[in-house]
Motif scaffolding. Structure first.
Motif, mmCIF file in Angstrom:
data_model
loop_
_atom_site.group_PDB
_atom_site.id
_atom_site.type_symbol
_atom_site.label_atom_id
_atom_site.label_comp_id
_atom_site.label_asym_id
_atom_site.label_seq_id
_atom_site.Cartn_x
_atom_site.Cartn_y
_atom_site.Cartn_z
ATOM 1 N N LEU A 139 46.403 0.623 24.325
ATOM 2 C CA LEU A 139 46.415 0.881 22.995
ATOM 3 C C LEU A 139 45.666 -0.104 22.048
ATOM 4 O O LEU A 139 45.204 -1.262 22.709
ATOM 5 C CB LEU A 139 47.943 0.511 22.507
ATOM 6 N N ILE A 140 45.218 0.209 21.110
ATOM 7 C CA ILE A 140 44.442 -0.583 20.123
ATOM 8 C C ILE A 140 45.605 -0.584 18.707
ATOM 9 O O ILE A 140 46.462 0.100 18.568
ATOM 10 C CB ILE A 140 43.035 -0.034 19.895
ATOM 11 N N THR A 141 45.052 -1.843 18.128
ATOM 12 C CA THR A 141 46.048 -1.839 16.836
ATOM 13 C C THR A 141 44.954 -1.632 15.511
ATOM 14 O O THR A 141 43.847 -2.557 15.470
ATOM 15 C CB THR A 141 46.619 -3.369 16.633
ATOM 16 N N PHE A 142 45.383 -0.816 14.521
ATOM 17 C CA PHE A 142 44.644 -0.677 13.472
ATOM 18 C C PHE A 142 44.778 -2.093 12.935
ATOM 19 O O PHE A 142 45.670 -2.776 12.585
ATOM 20 C CB PHE A 142 45.350 0.388 12.571
ATOM 21 N N GLY A 143 43.401 -2.808 12.269
ATOM 22 C CA GLY A 143 43.373 -3.920 11.863
ATOM 23 C C GLY A 143 43.217 -5.033 12.849
ATOM 24 O O GLY A 143 43.151 -6.347 12.476
ATOM 25 N N SER A 144 43.086 -4.738 14.143
ATOM 26 C CA SER A 144 42.997 -5.652 15.084
ATOM 27 C C SER A 144 41.629 -5.094 15.941
ATOM 28 O O SER A 144 40.492 -5.699 15.498
ATOM 29 C CB SER A 144 44.171 -5.785 16.076
ATOM 30 N N GLU A 145 41.847 -4.184 16.665
ATOM 31 C CA GLU A 145 40.480 -3.876 17.572
ATOM 32 C C GLU A 145 39.728 -2.696 16.774
ATOM 33 O O GLU A 145 38.566 -2.986 16.876
ATOM 34 C CB GLU A 145 41.118 -3.102 18.801
ATOM 35 N N ILE A 146 40.165 -2.464 15.619
ATOM 36 C CA ILE A 146 39.260 -1.719 14.666
ATOM 37 C C ILE A 146 39.713 -2.138 13.245
ATOM 38 O O ILE A 146 40.978 -2.669 12.958
ATOM 39 C CB ILE A 146 39.674 0.084 14.571
ATOM 40 N N ASN A 147 38.954 -1.869 12.208
ATOM 41 C CA ASN A 147 38.954 -2.181 10.969
ATOM 42 C C ASN A 147 40.536 -1.583 10.288
ATOM 43 O O ASN A 147 40.710 -0.578 10.592
ATOM 44 C CB ASN A 147 38.078 -1.971 9.999
ATOM 45 N N GLY A 148 41.289 -2.412 9.312
ATOM 46 C CA GLY A 148 42.354 -1.808 8.955
ATOM 47 C C GLY A 148 42.367 -1.873 7.396
ATOM 48 O O GLY A 148 41.529 -1.422 6.879
ATOM 49 N N GLY A 149 43.357 -2.007 6.780
ATOM 50 C CA GLY A 149 43.699 -1.883 5.374
ATOM 51 C C GLY A 149 43.653 -2.867 4.450
ATOM 52 O O GLY A 149 43.959 -2.636 3.169
ATOM 53 N N TYR A 150 43.151 -4.170 4.831
ATOM 54 C CA TYR A 150 43.291 -5.129 3.649
ATOM 55 C C TYR A 150 41.840 -4.998 3.146
ATOM 56 O O TYR A 150 41.270 -5.856 2.935
ATOM 57 C CB TYR A 150 43.211 -6.643 4.441
ATOM 58 N N ALA A 151 41.637 -3.793 2.418
ATOM 59 C CA ALA A 151 40.436 -3.406 1.777
ATOM 60 C C ALA A 151 40.666 -2.454 0.742
ATOM 61 O O ALA A 151 41.951 -1.816 0.958
ATOM 62 C CB ALA A 151 39.281 -3.063 2.272
ATOM 63 N N GLU A 152 40.019 -1.792 -0.171
ATOM 64 C CA GLU A 152 39.902 -0.963 -0.985
ATOM 65 C C GLU A 152 40.091 0.512 -0.346
ATOM 66 O O GLU A 152 40.935 1.525 -0.562
ATOM 67 C CB GLU A 152 39.193 -0.776 -2.205
ATOM 68 N N TYR A 153 39.450 0.673 0.791
ATOM 69 C CA TYR A 153 39.319 1.714 1.629
ATOM 70 C C TYR A 153 39.231 1.259 3.345
ATOM 71 O O TYR A 153 38.961 0.406 3.405
ATOM 72 C CB TYR A 153 37.889 2.330 1.183
ATOM 73 N N ALA A 154 39.699 2.475 3.784
ATOM 74 C CA ALA A 154 39.818 2.326 5.082
ATOM 75 C C ALA A 154 39.454 3.835 5.819
ATOM 76 O O ALA A 154 39.763 4.716 5.330
ATOM 77 C CB ALA A 154 41.206 1.735 5.597
ATOM 78 N N VAL A 155 38.997 3.681 6.985
ATOM 79 C CA VAL A 155 38.780 4.858 7.790
ATOM 80 C C VAL A 155 39.741 4.812 9.000
ATOM 81 O O VAL A 155 40.077 3.955 9.671
ATOM 82 C CB VAL A 155 37.426 5.061 8.064
ATOM 83 N N ALA A 156 40.328 5.902 9.269
ATOM 84 C CA ALA A 156 41.049 6.192 10.648
ATOM 85 C C ALA A 156 40.925 7.531 10.964
ATOM 86 O O ALA A 156 40.492 8.745 10.476
ATOM 87 C CB ALA A 156 42.710 5.831 10.215
ATOM 88 N N ARG A 157 41.301 7.809 12.451
ATOM 89 C CA ARG A 157 41.082 8.957 13.151
ATOM 90 C C ARG A 157 42.112 10.121 12.439
ATOM 91 O O ARG A 157 43.378 9.247 11.968
ATOM 92 C CB ARG A 157 41.657 9.039 14.343
#
Length: 194
Positions: A139-157
């Motif tokens: 598993l990976i964690t959003f905001g750990s292994e990939i960028n997360g939501g502490y910004a105005e915009y975020a990408v996710a699968r």
């Protein structure tokens, strides 16, 4: 991609390395991410903070740390090793945008994503299957292994983003994802007699 005006830069908070609160930096010149194939771009309405974010920042997941989380919450852990300080036990790249818990609206879609998803109010699954290996338990964690939501915009699968229909505010909804998965895990253990 959409025809909505999307700026080139955004504001957000980045983690510059494992350690104390001094490792968090507010920046106004972060590049707005572009959704790749199978991804969506989310205009973040709210992102909550939880222990996963704090533990990632402090390096608590490192095998070198043997004390409780309360020992390093503000200053980090001197015994943390950057080589295994991420949730998955693999090194993180910095700077990293943290924020596992996200609520917002889809404003752009990448190739292969149904354009009808545009405008959906969504939550992002924080614990995600590692990309590229659908049979893996890694598993990976959003905001750990990939960028997360502490910004105005975020990408996710797109497969990790779920439409939500609720009268709760974005801030209220952003408090659910990590807490939900923890509660679900505990219920599964009880129900399975583990």
């Amino acid at each position: 991609m959409s025809h909505i005006h999307i700026p080139k830069t955004m504001a957000g908070v980045v983690l510059t390395g494992h350690g104390g609160l001094d490792k968090l930096e507010y920046r106004e010149n972060l590049e707005v991410p572009q959704p790749l194939a199978g991804e969506v771009l989310i205009h973040v309405g709210a992102s909550a903070i939880n222990n996963t974010d704090i533990n990632t920042r402090t390096g608590w997941y490192s095998k070198g740390v043997t004390t409780g989380t309360d020992q390093g919450a503000a200053a980090g852990f001197e015994t943390a090793n950057d080589e295994d300080g991420g949730w998955s036990g693999t090194p993180l790249s910095f700077p990293r945008i943290q924020g596992a818990d996200v609520c917002g609206n889809i404003i752009a879609v990448g190739e292969g994503v149904d354009p009808a998803r545009m405008g959906e109010r969504v939550l992002v699954r924080p614990m995600q299957q590692a990309p590229g290996d659908p049979s893996s338990y890694n598993l990976i964690t959003f905001g750990s292994e990939i960028n997360g939501g502490y910004a105005e915009y975020a990408v996710a699968r797109s497969s990790e983003v779920f439409a939500i229909n609720s009268t709760l505010s974005d801030a209220e909804l952003a408090s659910f994802p990590c807490a939900y998965s923890t509660a679900e895990g505990m219920l599964d253990r009880v129900c399975l007699g583990a």
